[in-house]
Design a protein around this motif. Structure first.
Motif, mmCIF file in Angstrom:
data_model
loop_
_atom_site.group_PDB
_atom_site.id
_atom_site.type_symbol
_atom_site.label_atom_id
_atom_site.label_comp_id
_atom_site.label_asym_id
_atom_site.label_seq_id
_atom_site.Cartn_x
_atom_site.Cartn_y
_atom_site.Cartn_z
ATOM 1 N N LEU A 103 0.842 -1.194 0.000
ATOM 2 C CA LEU A 103 0.000 0.000 0.000
ATOM 3 C C LEU A 103 0.880 1.248 0.000
ATOM 4 N N GLN A 104 1.948 1.212 0.788
ATOM 5 C CA GLN A 104 2.861 2.357 0.874
ATOM 6 C C GLN A 104 3.489 2.666 -0.479
ATOM 7 N N TYR A 105 3.861 1.608 -1.235
ATOM 8 C CA TYR A 105 4.545 1.810 -2.514
ATOM 9 C C TYR A 105 3.607 1.639 -3.713
ATOM 10 N N ASP A 106 2.321 1.437 -3.413
ATOM 11 C CA ASP A 106 1.300 1.348 -4.468
ATOM 12 C C ASP A 106 1.648 0.254 -5.481
ATOM 13 N N ILE A 107 1.887 -0.965 -4.961
ATOM 14 C CA ILE A 107 2.257 -2.116 -5.787
ATOM 15 C C ILE A 107 1.087 -3.094 -5.839
ATOM 16 N N PRO A 108 0.662 -3.539 -7.006
ATOM 17 C CA PRO A 108 -0.365 -4.591 -7.080
ATOM 18 C C PRO A 108 0.181 -5.868 -6.415
ATOM 19 N N PRO A 109 -0.606 -6.543 -5.567
ATOM 20 C CA PRO A 109 -0.088 -7.705 -4.831
ATOM 21 C C PRO A 109 0.401 -8.835 -5.731
ATOM 22 N N GLU A 110 -0.163 -8.956 -6.936
ATOM 23 C CA GLU A 110 0.234 -10.064 -7.819
ATOM 24 C C GLU A 110 1.673 -9.911 -8.339
ATOM 25 N N LEU A 111 2.273 -8.709 -8.149
ATOM 26 C CA LEU A 111 3.663 -8.519 -8.577
ATOM 27 C C LEU A 111 4.662 -9.032 -7.534
ATOM 28 N N LEU A 112 4.157 -9.399 -6.348
ATOM 29 C CA LEU A 112 5.031 -9.921 -5.299
ATOM 30 C C LEU A 112 4.678 -11.382 -5.052
ATOM 31 N N GLU A 113 5.654 -12.238 -5.304
ATOM 32 C CA GLU A 113 5.439 -13.685 -5.143
ATOM 33 C C GLU A 113 6.222 -14.174 -3.930
ATOM 34 N N PHE A 114 5.563 -14.939 -3.073
ATOM 35 C CA PHE A 114 6.217 -15.463 -1.870
ATOM 36 C C PHE A 114 6.533 -16.943 -2.054
ATOM 37 N N GLU A 115 7.825 -17.269 -1.906
ATOM 38 C CA GLU A 115 8.268 -18.657 -2.040
ATOM 39 C C GLU A 115 8.306 -19.317 -0.659
ATOM 40 N N LEU A 116 7.510 -20.358 -0.506
ATOM 41 C CA LEU A 116 7.454 -21.104 0.751
ATOM 42 C C LEU A 116 8.142 -22.449 0.547
ATOM 43 N N THR A 117 8.953 -22.856 1.518
ATOM 44 C CA THR A 117 9.660 -24.131 1.387
ATOM 45 C C THR A 117 8.903 -25.237 2.118
ATOM 46 N N GLU A 118 9.200 -26.472 1.724
ATOM 47 C CA GLU A 118 8.546 -27.628 2.346
ATOM 48 C C GLU A 118 8.878 -27.709 3.833
ATOM 49 N N THR A 119 10.114 -27.364 4.197
ATOM 50 C CA THR A 119 10.515 -27.455 5.605
ATOM 51 C C THR A 119 9.695 -26.521 6.484
ATOM 52 N N LEU A 120 9.224 -25.430 5.909
ATOM 53 C CA LEU A 120 8.370 -24.497 6.634
ATOM 54 C C LEU A 120 7.131 -25.217 7.157
ATOM 55 N N PHE A 121 6.574 -26.101 6.339
ATOM 56 C CA PHE A 121 5.347 -26.817 6.685
ATOM 57 C C PHE A 121 5.626 -28.024 7.577
ATOM 58 N N LEU A 122 6.814 -28.594 7.460
ATOM 59 C CA LEU A 122 7.149 -29.749 8.294
ATOM 60 C C LEU A 122 7.380 -29.323 9.738
ATOM 61 N N ASP A 123 8.019 -28.163 9.942
ATOM 62 C CA ASP A 123 8.325 -27.703 11.292
ATOM 63 C C ASP A 123 7.085 -27.187 12.013
ATOM 64 N N ASN A 124 6.278 -26.408 11.308
ATOM 65 C CA ASN A 124 5.093 -25.793 11.938
ATOM 66 C C ASN A 124 3.914 -25.845 10.964
ATOM 67 N N PRO A 125 3.336 -27.035 10.743
ATOM 68 C CA PRO A 125 2.330 -27.193 9.693
ATOM 69 C C PRO A 125 1.116 -26.277 9.830
ATOM 70 N N GLU A 126 0.554 -26.170 11.031
ATOM 71 C CA GLU A 126 -0.663 -25.365 11.201
ATOM 72 C C GLU A 126 -0.385 -23.889 10.971
ATOM 73 N N GLU A 127 0.707 -23.399 11.538
ATOM 74 C CA GLU A 127 1.050 -21.983 11.376
ATOM 75 C C GLU A 127 1.386 -21.660 9.929
ATOM 76 N N ALA A 128 2.077 -22.593 9.249
ATOM 77 C CA ALA A 128 2.466 -22.368 7.851
ATOM 78 C C ALA A 128 1.240 -22.349 6.943
ATOM 79 N N LEU A 129 0.315 -23.260 7.168
ATOM 80 C CA LEU A 129 -0.909 -23.296 6.354
ATOM 81 C C LEU A 129 -1.740 -22.036 6.578
#
Length: 605
Positions: free
Chosen positions: A451-477
Motif C-alpha cells: 500500500l505504501q509503494y502502491d504495488i499490485p499484490p500479484e507482482l510480489l510472489e512469496f516462495e514457501l519451502t517444504e521445511t516451513l510446513f514440516l516444522d510448523n504445519p498449522e502456522e504455515a498453512l
C-alpha cells in the motif's frame, strides 16, 4: 523458685525474636540447667534415617558427657514404645538405672507424629521433682518444641525452594544455573589434578517417542537417562537443560584421545539404548553427543558448553547421531560466526545488503516472465560474503526477519520505480523464513508495504519451502492462506526434495511449484529423474498449477524441459543472478532467449 517462674517468658521472648537461634537456645539451656540444678538438657530430633534420633542441641554439666551430633538408632518397635510413653500432655518421666528414681523428665516434639524429644536430667536423683519445677520445665519444653518445629518448617521450606531452584523436577539433576555454578567450582578444584570435559547430548527421536507412547513414558526415559548418567563413575555433575537435552561435566582418562573419547561415549550410549529400544521398539532411538575438553580453568564453563553444543550440532548435520569432539575446524567456524554476528548490525546500518535478480524464462516464448530476488552482502572493504555464510546464521539469531523485510521493501521500491516510469514490470519472488511464522502481523505488515509503494499484490510472489510446513504445519498453512487471500502469488520452493511434497498439495492453495534443482544434477538427466519430472508436470497441469524448474544449466536440460511441457525455467543456462541495472536492460530491450530445437535423439528419449 527464686524467679525461675519467669524463665518461660524469657524463652518465648528470646526465641521469637533472635537472629541467631542456635546461640540463643544454647544460652537459654545453660541458664535452665544451672538454675534448676540439672546435669543434662538434651534435644534430640529425628534424623533423615528412619527411627533414628540425633542430638542437635545440648547443655551438660561436664563436657566429657556430651553426646552432641551423636546418632541413636532404634527399631520400629523401640520407637513405638517410646512414643507411647508420652501422656496426653506430651511428657513422661523415666528412672535412673541405678537409683530407680525418676531422674529424667521428657517433653515430646510433635508434628503429626513424634519427631524429637527434649530431656531434662536432675543432677541428683535423690531429690524428687518439685511440682513447681515441673510446671516451669513443661512450659520451657513446649516453647522450645514449638520454636524447633518452626525452624524445622523453615528448613523444609528452604529445602523445597532449593529443590525448585537447583534441581530439575523430572530428572532431579541440577538446573542449568546450578550446574554452571557446581561445574565451575569443580573445574577450579580439580583442573591441575584431572582432565575434564563437557558433554552435550540429546536423544534422537525423543519427540516421536513422546507422541507415540505419551509424555509419561517420555519422562520415564528421561529419568532413566539421568540415572544412567549419575551412576557413571566418570560423571561429576549433570543437568537437563530442556526437553531431552543434557549437559555433563565428566572426568577423562589421562591418555584419552579424541578418537578414544568418541569410541568410549558411543559404547556407553549404545549400552543405555539397548535396554530402551526393547521398551520403545517403535522409535529408532539414538544419541548425539558433542564433547569439549576443559583446557583452561580461567575460562567460563559456558564457553565449553557452547563448544560441546557446536560439536553436537555439526555431528547431527553430517551424521545424525554418534559422538564428536570439538576440534580446530569447529573453532575456526565459531570464530567466523562470532565475527559475522558482530558485523551484522553495522551491515544494516551501512547498507551493505542489496539484492540481485535471477530471470525466470517462459520456455514457449523465450521471454522473461519473472525473477527471483536474492540477497547479497558486500562489506565495506569490498569483499562479498556468500549467502551460505550468513543466511543460516541469521536464521539462528532471528536477524533473518529484518533481512527479509529489507528485501521486501527494496523490491517494492524497485517495482514502484518501474511502474512510475511506465516500464515493463514483472512479478518478483521473495523468500519467507520460518521465523515469520511466529509473527501474527506478518501478512498485515507486507500488505502495508504494498500500500505504501502502491504495488499490485500479484507482482510480489512469496516462495514457501517444504521445511516451513514440516516444522510448523498449522502456522504455515494459516500463513499461506492469508497471503493468498491478500492477493499475493504463492509458490512452493524445492518441490520433490522432501517426503511430504505431494501431501502438501492437498492442503495448500498454490499458484506455482518449483521443481527442485536436484533433479537436474549433472549435464544430462537420467531416466528416473525424467519419470519423476514428467509425473510432477502432468499432475500440476491437472491441478492447474504452473510448473517452474530451477537449476537448468545446459541446453540439453532446457530442451528436455520444454519437451516435457514445463512452462518456466530458472537457471544459469539463461542467466546467473544479475544486478538491477542488468535486469532493467534485459526488460527494456525485451530480451528473447532463443532455444534451439532438440535433436531427434533427445526427443525420442
Amino acid at each position: 523458685m527464686n524467679g525461675n517462674e519467669n524463665i518461660p517468658h524469657l524463652f518465648l521472648a528470646t526465641l521469637s525474636k533472635t537472629k541467631d537461634f542456635d546461640k540463643s537456645l544454647s544460652q537459654l539451656l545453660e541458664k535452665v540447667g544451672t538454675d534448676f540444678n540439672l546435669s543434662h538438657i538434651t534435644i534430640r530430633e529425628r534424623n533423615t534415617l528412619e527411627y533414628t534420633l540425633k542430638t542437635t542441641y545440648e547443655w551438660c554439666l561436664r563436657k566429657e558427657d556430651s553426646s552432641l551430633n551423636q546418632l541413636f538408632p532404634m527399631t520400629k518397635s523401640e520407637w513405638d514404645t517410646m512414643a507411647k510413653q508420652f501422656d496426653d500432655e506430651f511428657f513422661f518421666y523415666s528412672t535412673d538405672a541405678v537409683t530407680e528414681k525418676p531422674s529424667f523428665f521428657h517433653v515430646a516434639i510433635l508434628e503429626k507424629d513424634l519427631v524429637g524429644t527434649i530431656s531434662f536430667e536432675k543432677r541428683s536423683a535423690q531429690h524428687p521433682w518439685a511440682p513447681e519445677e515441673l510446671d516451669v520445665l513443661k512450659c520451657v519444653g513446649y516453647i522450645t518444641a514449638n520454636a524447633l518445629l518452626k525452624k524445622r518448617a523453615y528448613r523444609q521450606a528452604d529445602r523445597a525452594i532449593d529443590k525448585i531452584t537447583h534441581f530439575d523436577p523430572v530428572t532431579n539433576l541440577f538446573t542449568y544455573s546450578a550446574f554452571c555454578d557446581q561445574a565451575t567450582n569443580l573445574v577450579q578444584t580439580l583442573f591441575t589434578k584431572q582432565r575434564m570435559a563437557i558433554l552435550y547430548a540429546d536423544i534422537i527421536n525423543f519427540k516421536y517417542l513422546n507422541d507415540t507412547y505419551g509424555v509419561t513414558e517420555g519422562d520415564k526415559l528421561l529419568r532413566a537417562f539421568a540415572h544412567y548418567i549419575k551412576k557413571s563413575p566418570k560423571n561429576l555433575c549433570a543437568t537437563r537443560i530442556f526437553s531431552d537435552t543434557f549437559v555433563m561435566l565428566v572426568l577423562l582418562d589421562e591418555k584419552s584421545t579424541p578418537d578414544s573419547i568418541q569410541k568410549r561415549i558411543n559404547s556407553i550410549s549404545n549400552h543405555f539404548l539397548k535396554s530402551q529400544r526393547l521398551l520403545y521398539s517403535r522409535c529408532n532411538l539414538e544419541i548425539a553427543c558433542g564433547v569439549s575438553e576443559v583446557n583452561d580453568s580461567n575460562l567460563n564453563v559456558v564457553l565449553f558448553i557452547d563448544k560441546a553444543n557446536a560439536a553436537r550440532k555439526d555431528l547431527k548435520a553430517r551424521f545424525g547421531f554418534g559422538c564428536l569432539v570439538f576440534n580446530q575446524e569447529l573453532e575456526k567456524q565459531i570464530e567466523k560466526e562470532n565475527n559475522l554476528l558482530n558485523a551484522i548490525p553495522n551491515a544494516f546500518e551501512n547498507q551493505e545488503f542489496f539484492f540481485v535478480l535471477q530471470p525466470k524464462v517462459a520456455l514457449e516464448t523465450g521471454k522473461i516472465t519473472g525473477a527471483e530476488a536474492l540477497v547479497r552482502w558486500k562489506r565495506n572493504d569490498g569483499s562479498h560474503l556468500p549467502p551460505s555464510d550468513f543466511i543460516p546464521l541469521m536464521e539462528k539469531t532471528g536477524d533473518i526477519t529484518r533481512l527479509d523485510f529489507f528485501v521486501y521493501e527494496s523490491v517494492c521500491k524497485y517495482l514502484q520505480e518501474r511502474l512510475r516510469k511506465g516500464l515493463r514490470t514483472i512479478p518478483i519472488s521473495v523468500n519467507v523464513s520460518r521465523r515469520h511464522l511466529k509473527n501474527p502481523l506478518f501478512v498485515q505488515t507486507v500488505e502495508a508495504l504494498i500500500l505504501q509503494y502502491d504495488i499490485p499484490p500479484e507482482l510480489l510472489e512469496f516462495e514457501l519451502t517444504e521445511t516451513l510446513f514440516l516444522d510448523n504445519p498449522e502456522e504455515a498453512l494459516f500463513l499461506q492462506e492469508n497471503l493468498h487471500k491478500a492477493g499475493f502469488t504463492l509458490s512452493l520452493d524445492d518441490f520433490g526434495s522432501g517426503y511430504s511434497s505431494l501431501n502438501l498439495l492437498k492442503k495448500m492453495t498454490l499458484d506455482i511449484i518449483k521443481i527442485d534443482k536436484s533433479f537436474l544434477e549433472g549435464e544430462s538427466i537420467n531416466s528416473v529423474d525424467k519419470v519423476i519430472i514428467d509425473s510432477i508436470i502432468h499432475m500440476a497441469k491437472l491441478l492447474k498449477i504452473t510448473v517452474l524448474c530451477e537449476g537448468a544449466e545446459t541446453l540439453e536440460q532446457v530442451q528436455y524441459l520444454r519437451k516435457a511441457h514445463c512452462e518456466i525455467v530458472q537457471g544459469f543456462y539463461f542467466s546467473k543472478p544479475i544486478s538491477i541495472e542488468a535486469m532493467n536492460l534485459l526488460l527494456d530491450t525485451d530480451k528473447i532467449f532463443v532455444i534451439p530445437n532438440a535433436p531427434e535423439t533427445l526427443l525420442s528419449c
